[in-house]
Structure formats: C-alpha cells, structure tokens
Design a protein around this motif. Structure first.
Motif: not given
Length: 179
Positions: A159-179
């Motif tokens: 996903n190439n998302l930034i892990i240092k801010n909350i928005e990036g972390l939220e997007k990673i978790i959303q993606h993880l919930n679709t797997i």
C-alpha cells in the motif's frame, strides 16, 4: 501523592481528557451518563450525590463520548483491564492509549535556575493494533511495524502508506480488514 492544596487544584485538570463531565453512552444502555476520563488513573469517573465514583471496568465495555465523537473500549492488556481509544470498527482495530505522567517538583540547584513545581504532563499517545485478537504495540520503525502482521506483512507493505501518522495507520487497518 498530592494534597487538596491550591497547587493541586491548579494542576488537577491535567489528569483528565476534558475538564468537565461529558454525555456518554455506555455499552448498549439507553440512558446517557455524564463521565470524565481520568487519563492518569485510567478510570472513567462520574459524580453521584456529590461523591466521585468510578465506572466498573469490564472486558469489552464500550464508552462513546457523543460530543467528542470518541470511542473507548476496555481490553485485557498485560494482565490488567485498560481503556483504549478505538479509531476504527472491524475485525482488526487501531487503538491508542493516552498517557499522563506525574512530574515531581524540582528545586533549583543554583541561583541561576528556577524551581519547577510538580505537574501532570500529557505524553505522546501510544498506538496499538488489535490483530487476530491480540493487542500489539505499533512501532514507528518500518521493520518492527511490519513484523506485527506476520504472513500478511507483504500485503500491507504494497500500500505504500505512511505509518507515522494516524491517517496512514487507519488506511492500513482498513485494508487489512478487507483481506
């Protein structure tokens, strides 16, 4: 630790998320309860008949502050029950713990310094991932961060998302919930 002196009255509001009691929903109760989150003690307080009481911690208990649009849930963590702020719904969740530390009074050692009174200091929030029903701390180092996901790390990395801010972390978790 501290008494009811004027000095304590000055710093006491720093113990809390907000200085006032706020309307909150607890679990599935219809009734609105006015609560105040004591971050330092990790307790939800309410006032009844002029007495300050604490809401009983139960694993899975959910508190939603309506005006703040913030949700808290009680999870068992490190062999004790603790309040976590919940940032998303779903199987995998982004959680955070708010922390307030007590800083003791520091007396000046020389005449060039000034005394520092005792104070409560808000610390940086610590983020956690509830993944496969296990709560793990999220680290800002990419290697340690992706190690948390085990065999799903490769999918999260793409996903190439930034892990240092909350928005990036939220997007990673959303993606993880679709797997």
């Amino acid at each position: 630790m501290l008494d009811d002196s004027a000095e304590f009255e000055r710093i006491a509001p720093k113990l809390y998320l907000t200085p006032n009691y706020l309307a909150a929903k607890v679990d599935h109760m219809v009734e609105t309860i006015f609560l105040k989150y004591n971050i330092y003690k990790d307790e939800m307080e309410f006032s009844k008949n002029g007495q300050i009481l604490f809401l009983k911690k139960q694993n899975g208990r959910k508190i939603t502050f309506e005006n703040l649009n913030q949700k808290y849930e009680v999870f068992k963590f490190e062999d004790k029950l603790a309040y976590f702020m919940v940032h998303n719904d779903g199987k995998n969740q982004l959680l955070s713990r708010q922390i307030v530390k007590f800083q003791k009074e520091k007396l000046a050692k020389t005449s060039y310094q000034v005394d520092k009174p005792a104070d409560f200091k808000r610390q940086k929030d610590v983020f956690y991932l509830k993944f496969d029903n296990v709560i793990k701390e999220i680290f800002s180092s990419k290697k340690k961060f992706y190690d948390v996901f085990g065999n799903k790390a490769k999918s999260v990395k793409t996903n190439n998302l930034i892990i240092k801010n909350i928005e990036g972390l939220e997007k990673i978790i959303q993606h993880l919930n679709t797997i």
